[in-house]
Design a protein around this motif. Structure first.
Motif, PDB file in Angstrom:
ATOM      1  N   GLN A  47      32.485  53.416  46.031  1.00 52.75           N
ATOM      2  CA  GLN A  47      33.715  54.104  45.656  1.00 52.75           C
ATOM      3  C   GLN A  47      33.495  55.439  44.940  1.00 52.75           C
ATOM      4  O   GLN A  47      34.406  56.274  44.906  1.00 52.75           O
ATOM      5  N   GLY A  74      39.589  59.642  37.159  1.00 46.74           N
ATOM      6  CA  GLY A  74      41.030  59.463  37.099  1.00 46.74           C
ATOM      7  C   GLY A  74      41.756  60.422  38.023  1.00 46.74           C
ATOM      8  O   GLY A  74      42.670  60.032  38.769  1.00 46.74           O
ATOM      9  N   ALA A 121      41.411  59.530  41.667  1.00 44.74           N
ATOM     10  CA  ALA A 121      42.202  58.360  42.045  1.00 44.74           C
ATOM     11  C   ALA A 121      43.699  58.652  42.074  1.00 44.74           C
ATOM     12  O   ALA A 121      44.488  57.769  42.401  1.00 44.74           O
ATOM     13  N   LEU A 146      37.791  51.849  33.902  1.00 48.16           N
ATOM     14  CA  LEU A 146      39.080  52.307  34.419  1.00 48.16           C
ATOM     15  C   LEU A 146      39.610  51.445  35.552  1.00 48.16           C
ATOM     16  O   LEU A 146      40.817  51.154  35.604  1.00 48.16           O
ATOM     17  N   PHE A 147      38.734  51.041  36.462  1.00 53.80           N
ATOM     18  CA  PHE A 147      39.216  50.414  37.684  1.00 53.80           C
ATOM     19  C   PHE A 147      38.988  48.910  37.724  1.00 53.80           C
ATOM     20  O   PHE A 147      39.888  48.155  38.083  1.00 53.80           O
ATOM     21  N   THR A 148      37.799  48.436  37.339  1.00 57.79           N
ATOM     22  CA  THR A 148      37.570  46.993  37.330  1.00 57.79           C
ATOM     23  C   THR A 148      38.315  46.329  36.176  1.00 57.79           C
ATOM     24  O   THR A 148      38.948  45.285  36.353  1.00 57.79           O
ATOM     25  N   HIS A 168      33.800  54.092  35.544  1.00 59.49           N
ATOM     26  CA  HIS A 168      34.419  53.431  36.697  1.00 59.49           C
ATOM     27  C   HIS A 168      34.734  51.969  36.402  1.00 59.49           C
ATOM     28  O   HIS A 168      35.820  51.471  36.727  1.00 59.49           O
ATOM     29  N   ASP A 169      33.796  51.274  35.789  1.00 59.65           N
ATOM     30  CA  ASP A 169      34.021  49.864  35.471  1.00 59.65           C
ATOM     31  C   ASP A 169      35.207  49.708  34.525  1.00 59.65           C
ATOM     32  O   ASP A 169      36.064  48.838  34.727  1.00 59.65           O
ATOM     33  N   CYS A 191      40.746  47.928  33.886  1.00 57.03           N
ATOM     34  CA  CYS A 191      42.129  48.352  33.633  1.00 57.03           C
ATOM     35  C   CYS A 191      42.973  48.482  34.896  1.00 57.03           C
ATOM     36  O   CYS A 191      44.184  48.694  34.794  1.00 57.03           O
ATOM     37  N   GLN A 192      42.363  48.396  36.072  1.00 58.95           N
ATOM     38  CA  GLN A 192      43.102  48.525  37.329  1.00 58.95           C
ATOM     39  C   GLN A 192      43.984  49.770  37.361  1.00 58.95           C
ATOM     40  O   GLN A 192      45.173  49.729  37.706  1.00 58.95           O
ATOM     41  N   LEU A 193      43.413  50.900  36.971  1.00 60.71           N
ATOM     42  CA  LEU A 193      44.141  52.166  37.001  1.00 60.71           C
ATOM     43  C   LEU A 193      44.609  52.470  38.420  1.00 60.71           C
ATOM     44  O   LEU A 193      43.849  52.353  39.378  1.00 60.71           O
ATOM     45  N   LEU A 194      45.894  52.889  38.542  1.00 54.23           N
ATOM     46  CA  LEU A 194      46.501  53.149  39.835  1.00 54.23           C
ATOM     47  C   LEU A 194      46.899  54.615  39.969  1.00 54.23           C
ATOM     48  O   LEU A 194      47.118  55.310  38.980  1.00 54.23           O
TER      49      LEU A 194
END
Length: 313
Positions: A270, A157, A160, A128-130, A125-126, A132-135
């Motif tokens: 999350q 992934g 999200a 991918l999202f914190t 999670h850290d 890399c800001q995966l959208l």
């Protein structure tokens, strides 16, 4: 208490003094503790823990029940099921940890699943999202997707809304990874399947040149594993520039209490609700009792696992 210890490169079980909780700390009776690659490296003398953590006591994640609260610790009552990342000494009957690092165990999870959750889902999670800001809608490639972090990353992934591809070397594991929602690729064939917005690198140096070739303009590469090698002999910097790409590396173990607490709260908000709804699961490959910790380490080091190896206590 009994604890896993490292002595001359061997894994043993020894009696150690029971820890006592200090200010804002919690004493936890451990029921399950995952084994991770960092533990193997520590056993082999290649990954010493941070200062203040016993160098001969491995274990970076655990789940158990609150046994006592130190002064000022009041978030979790005695008997509550909790889990956490810890800098070391997590493979023991008792651990002491700051209450801000603890997370509640989702009600649907048994002890082995809970003991194998914190490291892999927090790391994934850290990254991918914190980092890399995966959208939603972006394309994610996960290398080494049959391991614990890889399986967590594939699920996160998909949850999200990303379109997930995954490389899996062992053909026996490809159907399981595909069932989690990934398009499974051979490790040799991923470049032609790009471009990807985010690449999660769990294998290391052998993939780095092709990662750049497979990266979309403005893409991000997160390096969080180097199991197949940590030194890149030739690196096409011009291609990185042309892609306007970003590469970063990350570890969790040496971060400050404040940084780790922020990461734990992000996972709690999350990620954990997705377990209650059934969108995520912890893939447990095998469990071993604490007394068979040496065999568990050998099974991990032998490779070929699908998901987590967990000690039960």
């Amino acid at each position: 208490m009994r604890a896993v210890v490292i002595k001359d490169g061997a894994i043993l079980i020894e009696e150690r003094p029971d820890p006592q909780p200090g200010s804002h700390e919690v004493l936890v009776r451990v029921r399950a503790a995952g084994i991770n690659n960092a533990d193997i490296l520590q056993r082999d003398g290649h990954y010493p823990p941070p200062a203040g953590v016993p160098a001969d006591m491995p274990g970076m994640e655990f789940a158990g029940e609150v046994q006592a609260n130190g002064p000022g610790a009041d978030r979790f009552p005695v008997g509550e099921r909790v889990m956490a990342l810890i800098a070391g000494a997590g493979q023991a009957e008792l651990v002491v940890i700051h209450e801000r690092l603890l997370m509640p165990v989702p009600s649907k999870l048994d002890w082995p699943a809970a003991g194998g959750l914190p490291e892999v889902f927090t790391t994934a999670h850290d990254a991918l999202f914190t980092q890399c800001q995966l959208l939603a809608g972006e394309r994610l490639l996960v290398h080494g997707a049959a391991g614990g972090v890889g399986i967590a990353a594939v699920q996160l992934g998909r949850a999200a809304g990303a379109r997930v591809s995954a490389t899996v070397r062992n053909p026996k594991h490809r159907d399981t990874v595909a069932s989690l929602g990934a398009t499974v690729l051979s490790p040799e064939d991923f470049v032609d399947e790009g471009p990807f917005d985010v690449i999660l690198e769990l294998v290391g140096a052998p993939n780095m040149q092709n990662n750049l070739r497979a990266l979309r303009t403005g893409g991000r590469i997160s390096v969080i594993g180097t199991g197949a090698g940590g030194v890149v002999n030739e690196f096409p910097i011009g291609l990185l520039m042309a892609r306007r790409g970003r590469i970063h590396g990350s570890t969790l173990r040496g971060r400050s209490l404040e940084e780790k607490a922020l990461v734990a709260r992000a996972v709690e908000r999350q990620v954990l609700p997705l377990f209650s709804g059934g969108a995520l699961r912890v893939q447990v490959h095998n469990t071993f009792p604490l007394t068979q910790a040496a065999e568990a380490y050998d099974a991990f080091a032998a490779g070929g696992k699908l998901g987590k190896i967990v000690l039960t206590i």
